[in-house]
Design an enzyme around this catalytic site. Structure first.
Site, PDB file in Angstrom:
ATOM      1  N   ASN A   9       0.862  -1.179   0.000  1.00 50.75           N
ATOM      2  CA  ASN A   9       0.000   0.000   0.000  1.00 50.75           C
ATOM      3  C   ASN A   9       0.901   1.233   0.000  1.00 50.75           C
ATOM      4  O   ASN A   9       1.481   1.576   1.025  1.00 50.75           O
ATOM      5  CB  ASN A   9      -0.896  -0.020   1.247  1.00 50.75           C
ATOM      6  N   TRP A  10       0.984   1.876  -1.151  1.00 53.87           N
ATOM      7  CA  TRP A  10       1.901   3.016  -1.264  1.00 53.87           C
ATOM      8  C   TRP A  10       1.336   4.290  -0.640  1.00 53.87           C
ATOM      9  O   TRP A  10       2.023   5.312  -0.585  1.00 53.87           O
ATOM     10  CB  TRP A  10       2.235   3.283  -2.737  1.00 53.87           C
ATOM     11  N   LYS A  11       0.090   4.260  -0.238  1.00 54.54           N
ATOM     12  CA  LYS A  11      -0.569   5.457   0.319  1.00 54.54           C
ATOM     13  C   LYS A  11      -0.373   6.642  -0.631  1.00 54.54           C
ATOM     14  O   LYS A  11      -0.440   6.457  -1.839  1.00 54.54           O
ATOM     15  CB  LYS A  11      -0.031   5.761   1.721  1.00 54.54           C
ATOM     16  N   HIS A  96      -9.462   0.814   4.772  1.00 55.07           N
ATOM     17  CA  HIS A  96      -8.163   1.030   5.428  1.00 55.07           C
ATOM     18  C   HIS A  96      -8.370   1.956   6.625  1.00 55.07           C
ATOM     19  O   HIS A  96      -9.215   2.853   6.586  1.00 55.07           O
ATOM     20  CB  HIS A  96      -7.163   1.635   4.437  1.00 55.07           C
ATOM     21  N   GLU A  98      -6.857   4.442   7.674  1.00 54.32           N
ATOM     22  CA  GLU A  98      -6.770   5.889   7.395  1.00 54.32           C
ATOM     23  C   GLU A  98      -8.060   6.396   6.753  1.00 54.32           C
ATOM     24  O   GLU A  98      -8.465   7.539   6.966  1.00 54.32           O
ATOM     25  CB  GLU A  98      -5.538   6.165   6.513  1.00 54.32           C
ATOM     26  N   GLU A 168      -5.481  -5.310  10.432  1.00 58.02           N
ATOM     27  CA  GLU A 168      -4.494  -4.256  10.643  1.00 58.02           C
ATOM     28  C   GLU A 168      -4.836  -3.491  11.921  1.00 58.02           C
ATOM     29  O   GLU A 168      -5.642  -2.546  11.890  1.00 58.02           O
ATOM     30  CB  GLU A 168      -4.514  -3.279   9.466  1.00 58.02           C
ATOM     31  N   GLY A 174       2.077   2.190  10.776  1.00 55.95           N
ATOM     32  CA  GLY A 174       2.983   3.323  10.658  1.00 55.95           C
ATOM     33  C   GLY A 174       3.635   3.730  11.964  1.00 55.95           C
ATOM     34  O   GLY A 174       4.199   4.820  12.062  1.00 55.95           O
ATOM     35  N   SER A 212       3.257  -2.165  10.467  1.00 55.12           N
ATOM     36  CA  SER A 212       4.700  -2.096  10.740  1.00 55.12           C
ATOM     37  C   SER A 212       5.452  -3.377  10.382  1.00 55.12           C
ATOM     38  O   SER A 212       6.408  -3.745  11.057  1.00 55.12           O
ATOM     39  CB  SER A 212       4.957  -1.694  12.204  1.00 55.12           C
ATOM     40  N   GLY A 233       2.709  -0.889   4.325  1.00 52.17           N
ATOM     41  CA  GLY A 233       2.752   0.499   3.884  1.00 52.17           C
ATOM     42  C   GLY A 233       4.189   0.948   3.690  1.00 52.17           C
ATOM     43  O   GLY A 233       4.820   0.692   2.659  1.00 52.17           O
ATOM     44  N   GLY A 234       4.748   1.616   4.712  1.00 52.40           N
ATOM     45  CA  GLY A 234       6.055   2.257   4.606  1.00 52.40           C
ATOM     46  C   GLY A 234       7.148   1.394   3.990  1.00 52.40           C
ATOM     47  O   GLY A 234       7.896   1.836   3.108  1.00 52.40           O
TER      48      GLY A 234
END
Ligand code: PEP
Length: 249
Positions: A9-11, A96, A98, A168, A174, A212, A233-234
Site C-alpha cells: 500500500n503506497w498510500k 483502510h 486511514e 491491521e 505506521g 509495521s 505500507g512504509g
C-alpha cells in the site's frame, strides 16, 4: 494451499514515473513463484502505469486504494470501481484505517464499497482493526467482528470467498510497533471462526496481517501459518526492503 499474498500500500507516495521504476525494480528481482502473489496499491494517478508494468506477470496485479460505491455521477474527486477497473485495477482496498479514522468512512460505507468492487469484478481486500484503547479495553474481538460483519453484509457465500481480509490493528500502522505473530494469529483465528460460522467458504478465507511489517520482522511474522500474507505500507516504498519482504516465506 493458496499463494502467500504480499500487498504493497503506497498510500500518497510515488507518482507514475517513480511508481513505474519501483515496480520494474521489484519485478526484475522477485521472479514468479507459484506460492506468491504480489499486489501493488499505488495512488490512483499511478494506477495505469503500474497496471501496465504488471500486465505480463500472472503473479502480480494492481489495485486501487479506495473507491466510491456509486457507479457514476456528480461525485467530484471520487473514483468508481468500474473506472478503477478501466484504469487497470483488478483489486480494491476497502476500509483502510486511514479511510475510517482520517476521512470518516463508516462501517456501512465499507460494505457498499466491497459490494461495488465485487460487482465491477475487482477482488476486494477488506481492512479491519482495533484502536489501541479498544485493545486495552478488551474490545478487539467485538470491534473487528463488527467491522467484518458490516463489510461483508449482503454477500452470499460464493461472493465472500472473493474477499481477502487484512487484519491491521490501528496502533501498529505506521508506528514501528508490530503485533507479535501470536497476537496477530489470535485475531486471525477469531476472524476465521466468524467466517466459518457465517459462510461455508469461510474456512478457506485468506487473512493478511498489516501493521509495521518490515524487512526485519517479515520472516518471523510469516512463519506463523495463520498469516496468509502481509499488507505493508512504509516498507513497501523501498525496492530493497520490499524485495526482502516478498521473499520472506
Ligand atoms: C498500511 O498502510 O496498511 C500499513 C500497514 O502501513 P505500515 O506498514 O507503514 O504500518
Amino acid at each position: 494451499m493458496s499463494p502467500t499474498i504480499f500487498a504493497a500500500n503506497w498510500k500518497m507516495h510515488l507518482g507514475p514515473a517513480a511508481g513505474r521504476d519501483l515496480v520494474r525494480a521489484v519485478l526484475s528481482r522477485v521472479r514468479p513463484a507459484e506460492g506468491r502473489t504480489l499486489l501493488f496499491f499505488p495512488p490512483a494517478v499511478s494506477l495505469p502505469v503500474v497496471a501496465s508494468e504488471v500486465a505480463g506477470r500472472k503473479d502480480a496485479a494492481a489495485g486501487i486504494q479506495n473507491l466510491y460505491f456509486e457507479p457514476k455521477g456528480a461525485f467530484t474527486g471520487e473514483v468508481s470501481a468500474s473506472l478503477a477497473a478501466e484504469a487497470g485495477a483488478t483489486w480494491a482496498l476497502v476500509g483502510h484505517s486511514e479511510r475510517r479514522h482520517r476521512f470518516g468512512e463508516t462501517a456501512a460505507d465499507t460494505g457498499k464499497k466491497v459490494r461495488a468492487a465485487l460487482t465491477a469484478n475487482l477482488g476486494a481486500m477488506l481492512c479491519v482493526g482495533e484502536l489501541l484503547e479498544e485493545r486495552q479495553g478488551g474490545r478487539t474481538e467485538a470491534v473487528v467482528l463488527r467491522q467484518l460483519a458490516a463489510g461483508l453484509e449482503g454477500l452470499d457465500a460464493a461472493t465472500v470467498a472473493r474477499v481477502v481480509v487484512a487484519y491491521e490493528p490501528v496502533w501498529a500502522i505506521g508506528t514501528g510497533v508490530n503485533a507479535t505473530p501470536a497476537d496477530a494469529a489470535a485475531v486471525h483465528r477469531v476472524i476465521r471462526a466468524w467466517l466459518r460460522d457465517h459462510t461455508p467458504a469461510g474456512s478457506r478465507a485468506r487473512i493478511l496481517y498489516g501493521g509495521s511489517v518490515n524487512a526485519k520482522n517479515a520472516a518471523e511474522l510469516l512463519a506463523e501459518p495463520e498469516l496468509d500474507g502481509v499488507l505493508v505500507g512504509g516498507a513497501s516504498l523501498d525496492a530493497d526492503g520490499w524485495v526482502t519482504i516478498c521473499q520472506a516465506r
